[in-house]
Design a protein around this motif. Structure first.
Motif, PDB file in Angstrom:
ATOM      1  N   VAL A 142       0.844  -1.200   0.000  1.00 35.61           N
ATOM      2  CA  VAL A 142       0.000   0.000   0.000  1.00 35.61           C
ATOM      3  C   VAL A 142       0.877   1.247   0.000  1.00 35.61           C
ATOM      4  O   VAL A 142       2.019   1.229   0.468  1.00 35.61           O
ATOM      5  CB  VAL A 142      -0.941   0.033   1.225  1.00 35.61           C
ATOM      6  N   SER A 143       0.330   2.323  -0.534  1.00 37.08           N
ATOM      7  CA  SER A 143       1.037   3.608  -0.460  1.00 37.08           C
ATOM      8  C   SER A 143       0.914   4.159   0.955  1.00 37.08           C
ATOM      9  O   SER A 143      -0.045   3.864   1.686  1.00 37.08           O
ATOM     10  CB  SER A 143       0.450   4.598  -1.468  1.00 37.08           C
ATOM     11  N   GLY A 144       1.890   4.963   1.341  1.00 39.03           N
ATOM     12  CA  GLY A 144       1.943   5.470   2.702  1.00 39.03           C
ATOM     13  C   GLY A 144       0.713   6.240   3.134  1.00 39.03           C
ATOM     14  O   GLY A 144       0.318   6.209   4.304  1.00 39.03           O
ATOM     15  N   ASN A 145       0.071   6.941   2.176  1.00 36.48           N
ATOM     16  CA  ASN A 145      -1.094   7.742   2.554  1.00 36.48           C
ATOM     17  C   ASN A 145      -2.311   6.903   2.915  1.00 36.48           C
ATOM     18  O   ASN A 145      -3.289   7.426   3.441  1.00 36.48           O
ATOM     19  CB  ASN A 145      -1.439   8.749   1.448  1.00 36.48           C
ATOM     20  N   LEU A 146      -2.265   5.586   2.636  1.00 36.42           N
ATOM     21  CA  LEU A 146      -3.339   4.701   3.085  1.00 36.42           C
ATOM     22  C   LEU A 146      -3.117   4.216   4.512  1.00 36.42           C
ATOM     23  O   LEU A 146      -3.951   3.499   5.065  1.00 36.42           O
ATOM     24  CB  LEU A 146      -3.461   3.491   2.155  1.00 36.42           C
ATOM     25  N   LEU A 147      -1.978   4.610   5.097  1.00 36.19           N
ATOM     26  CA  LEU A 147      -1.664   4.214   6.470  1.00 36.19           C
ATOM     27  C   LEU A 147      -1.567   5.391   7.428  1.00 36.19           C
ATOM     28  O   LEU A 147      -1.769   5.226   8.635  1.00 36.19           O
ATOM     29  CB  LEU A 147      -0.334   3.441   6.508  1.00 36.19           C
ATOM     30  N   ASN A 148      -1.233   6.570   6.906  1.00 34.14           N
ATOM     31  CA  ASN A 148      -0.931   7.696   7.806  1.00 34.14           C
ATOM     32  C   ASN A 148      -2.052   8.721   7.930  1.00 34.14           C
ATOM     33  O   ASN A 148      -1.848   9.802   8.471  1.00 34.14           O
ATOM     34  CB  ASN A 148       0.360   8.390   7.375  1.00 34.14           C
ATOM     35  N   GLY A 149      -3.234   8.408   7.410  1.00 37.26           N
ATOM     36  CA  GLY A 149      -4.380   9.299   7.591  1.00 37.26           C
ATOM     37  C   GLY A 149      -4.507  10.418   6.588  1.00 37.26           C
ATOM     38  O   GLY A 149      -5.386  11.270   6.720  1.00 37.26           O
ATOM     39  N   GLN A 150      -3.652  10.448   5.558  1.00 39.34           N
ATOM     40  CA  GLN A 150      -3.724  11.533   4.579  1.00 39.34           C
ATOM     41  C   GLN A 150      -4.869  11.356   3.580  1.00 39.34           C
ATOM     42  O   GLN A 150      -5.240  12.291   2.900  1.00 39.34           O
ATOM     43  CB  GLN A 150      -2.397  11.657   3.836  1.00 39.34           C
ATOM     44  N   CYS A 151      -5.399  10.136   3.475  1.00 33.87           N
ATOM     45  CA  CYS A 151      -6.555   9.873   2.609  1.00 33.87           C
ATOM     46  C   CYS A 151      -7.742   9.465   3.486  1.00 33.87           C
ATOM     47  O   CYS A 151      -7.561   8.910   4.567  1.00 33.87           O
ATOM     48  CB  CYS A 151      -6.263   8.741   1.627  1.00 33.87           C
TER      49      CYS A 151
END
Length: 207
Positions: A142-151
């Motif tokens: 997964v891309s990082g933004n699917l883990l860090n709350g950015q999406c």
């Protein structure tokens, strides 16, 4: 839900005109109106030896990496899923050096690609059994933004292996259980697959 907008097949060309399985790419809308890009892969096998055949998987990984880099160039906050049978462990060159994947257990999540099954790397647990040892050669990245709350769309940090008893059979050679496969060589045995399914939770967060 996922509404398909576009799909394509990206060829993987090996040396001397030799080809292998294409990369399936899908772009779609997941409610509520977030765009998600998905790459479904089946990288070349380890036939001929794991180390000797790694260059083939690196070629396949490079096709994915080039497409991912293009998407991120035009939209740095692109949400990405890369999944399938990558025919190698999380720390092999195709992932570690070409796709540059990191463990989803990382404390700081940035813009890299993260392997949600990295935690299985040194455990006798996984989706595929080879000579009595469980391995995870199937992956969900997964891309990082699917883990860090950015999406708004978010992913769980750890994939899970789905292993109900009806997908397993007794391993008479190495003991325990193994996946109940469809064929054993040319002989039809009536099972499901020599790999177990993986799954990853996806959910929407409120801003």
């Amino acid at each position: 839900s996922f509404r398909l907008l576009h799909n394509a097949f990206f060829p993987v060309r090996l040396k001397s005109g030799e080809t292998t399985r294409d990369i399936l790419y899908c772009e779609g809308i997941s409610a509520p109106n977030d765009t998600l890009h998905v790459f479904v892969c089946h990288f070349p096998s380890m036939s001929g030896g794991e180390a000797e055949s790694e260059w083939k998987r690196e070629k396949a990984a490079l096709v994915v990496k080039n497409r991912v880099d293009t998407l991120l160039k035009y939209s740095p906050n692109t949400a990405l899923l890369i999944l399938g049978d990558l025919n190698g462990k999380a720390n092999r060159p195709a992932q570690a050096f070409v796709l540059r994947t990191l463990s989803s257990d990382s404390r700081q999540i940035e813009t890299a690609l993260y392997n949600t099954g990295y935690y299985l790397l040194h455990r006798n647990k996984g989706s595929y059994k080879y000579k009595g040892q469980w391995q995870t050669i199937d992956h969900i990245l997964v891309s990082g933004n699917l883990l860090n709350g950015q999406c708004r769309l978010q992913a769980g940090r750890c994939l899970q292996v789905f292993a109900p008893l009806f997908l397993l059979e007794e391993d008479k050679t190495y003991y325990g259980y193994k996946p109940f496969r469809t064929y054993s060589g040319p002989r039809y045995v009536g099972g499901y697959s020599d790999h177990l399914p993986l799954y990853l939770d996806l959910f929407f967060r409120k801003f």
